[in-house]
Design an enzyme around this catalytic site. Sequence first.
Site, mmCIF file in Angstrom:
data_model
loop_
_atom_site.group_PDB
_atom_site.id
_atom_site.type_symbol
_atom_site.label_atom_id
_atom_site.label_comp_id
_atom_site.label_asym_id
_atom_site.label_seq_id
_atom_site.Cartn_x
_atom_site.Cartn_y
_atom_site.Cartn_z
ATOM 1 N N GLY A 116 -4.968 -5.244 7.187
ATOM 2 C CA GLY A 116 -6.001 -4.263 7.473
ATOM 3 C C GLY A 116 -6.960 -4.656 8.583
ATOM 4 O O GLY A 116 -7.454 -3.797 9.321
ATOM 5 N N ASP A 143 -8.211 -1.684 5.788
ATOM 6 C CA ASP A 143 -8.221 -0.488 6.645
ATOM 7 C C ASP A 143 -7.984 0.814 5.881
ATOM 8 O O ASP A 143 -8.392 1.878 6.341
ATOM 9 C CB ASP A 143 -7.116 -0.615 7.699
ATOM 10 N N ARG A 192 -13.821 -8.043 -0.067
ATOM 11 C CA ARG A 192 -13.161 -7.650 1.194
ATOM 12 C C ARG A 192 -12.607 -6.217 1.086
ATOM 13 O O ARG A 192 -12.034 -5.837 0.078
ATOM 14 C CB ARG A 192 -12.034 -8.644 1.481
ATOM 15 N N VAL A 193 -12.775 -5.446 2.138
ATOM 16 C CA VAL A 193 -12.203 -4.102 2.202
ATOM 17 C C VAL A 193 -11.300 -4.030 3.433
ATOM 18 O O VAL A 193 -11.677 -4.499 4.506
ATOM 19 C CB VAL A 193 -13.313 -3.024 2.299
ATOM 20 N N THR A 209 0.824 -1.214 0.000
ATOM 21 C CA THR A 209 0.000 0.000 0.000
ATOM 22 C C THR A 209 0.858 1.264 0.000
ATOM 23 O O THR A 209 1.971 1.244 0.501
ATOM 24 C CB THR A 209 -0.854 -0.037 1.289
ATOM 25 N N GLY A 237 -0.438 -2.611 6.279
ATOM 26 C CA GLY A 237 -0.305 -3.872 6.993
ATOM 27 C C GLY A 237 -1.575 -4.687 6.848
ATOM 28 O O GLY A 237 -2.370 -4.442 5.939
HETATM 29 N N1 ASP Z 1 -3.557 -2.402 4.693
HETATM 30 C C1 ASP Z 1 -3.908 -2.873 3.397
HETATM 31 C C2 ASP Z 1 -5.150 -3.713 3.486
HETATM 32 O O1 ASP Z 1 -5.320 -4.442 4.436
HETATM 33 C C3 ASP Z 1 -2.843 -3.684 2.763
HETATM 34 C C4 ASP Z 1 -1.480 -3.069 2.739
HETATM 35 O O2 ASP Z 1 -1.159 -2.267 3.608
HETATM 36 O O3 ASP Z 1 -0.716 -3.374 1.835
HETATM 37 O O4 ASP Z 1 -5.936 -3.669 2.579
#
Ligand code: ASP
Length: 357
Positions: free
Chosen positions: A275, A252, A249-250, A221, A273
């Site tokens: 989410g 954070d 799925r969504v 991300t 991280g």
């Molecule tokens: N935090 C993001 C999610 O869970 C993934 C990422 O940080 O790469 O969608």
Amino acid sequence: MHRLRNSLILVATIVMSTSAFAQPPAPSPQHKWAVVIHGGAGVIERSSMSPEAEKGYRAGMAAALHAATSILDRGGSSVDAVEAAIRILEDDPLFNAGRGAVFAADGTNQLDAAIMDGKTMTAGAVADVTTTRHPISLARAVMEKSPHVMLVGPGADAFARSVGLEQVPPSFFFTERRWQSLVRELQREHLPIPPRPAGAPPAPTHESAFFETPDNHKYGTVGVVALDRAGNVAAGTSTGGLTAKRWDRVGDSPIIGAGTYASNQSCAVSGTGIGEYFIRFTVARTICALVQYKGMTLQAAADLVIQQQLVPIHGDGGVIAIAPDGQMAWSFNTPGMFRARMTEGGKAQIGIYRDEP
Ligand code: ASP
């Protein structure tokens, strides 16, 4: 004589008070601008990174930093700087946002993004968009051109079209590296492998082409937090989410208070991280609450949440943060996090691995 002295005093008083009026108003305190960027956290180790890939990541972060700092240096707003830097990272195929986003289990790229303005505490977020080239600009349009905070799925893309944001075919987001990560993950989970997306280039025949830049970073991300000269902070985050995600799925990133948060009362935070942990621990808002209500330094607040709260439950990830008084922080509990920061008059600092400053 007496009268003359009184007249002189009167003239002197008028001159003095006029000159007091003539003074320019006291300048409002100017802040030094500052910006912090992340390109995701995860198992990022020297041993698994080719020199070309490392160069590419550092160049990508430098380009994003340049986009933000040139806006801030011209006196631009933190919101403009955040959006501009994230657009660069969304177009860079190395990062898990926009072009280069990871694939969902059904073979589509489903993109999430959020932006928040710490001055007005307005926010915009989108989830599961599939045709809008720059999800961060769509999040900003939700914030500024709609009465809502969050739009999802085809409705969000329809809103993007209605405000004139660039639309692209879903294959625009395709990268071979992310596709191969999906295939590997689906094989591991014994799930069916969807057909290659329409418009994607044909599968390369030479295997090494896929693995030149191994995709083991997991949480790629992107996020930016900025402070402008007017003292306003802003935060933004953009992502493709997690590889092989299912059921729309969504994570954070687009959840205000979880992966993204900004308030001039405390700080601005963007996370990366797993989410699910960041949502349940309302990571971004908790860090800002610790600053606001407990008077903690930004670094101490970020470390408390990332190192002390998330580590025991295996909530892998990290954050970047900035405060209106110029404090900057990053904290991550993974082997690495792509990151960069700069403050007015200072030098750009770009890091990847844990042992870098
Ligand atoms: N935090 C993001 C999610 O869970 C993934 C990422 O940080 O790469 O969608």
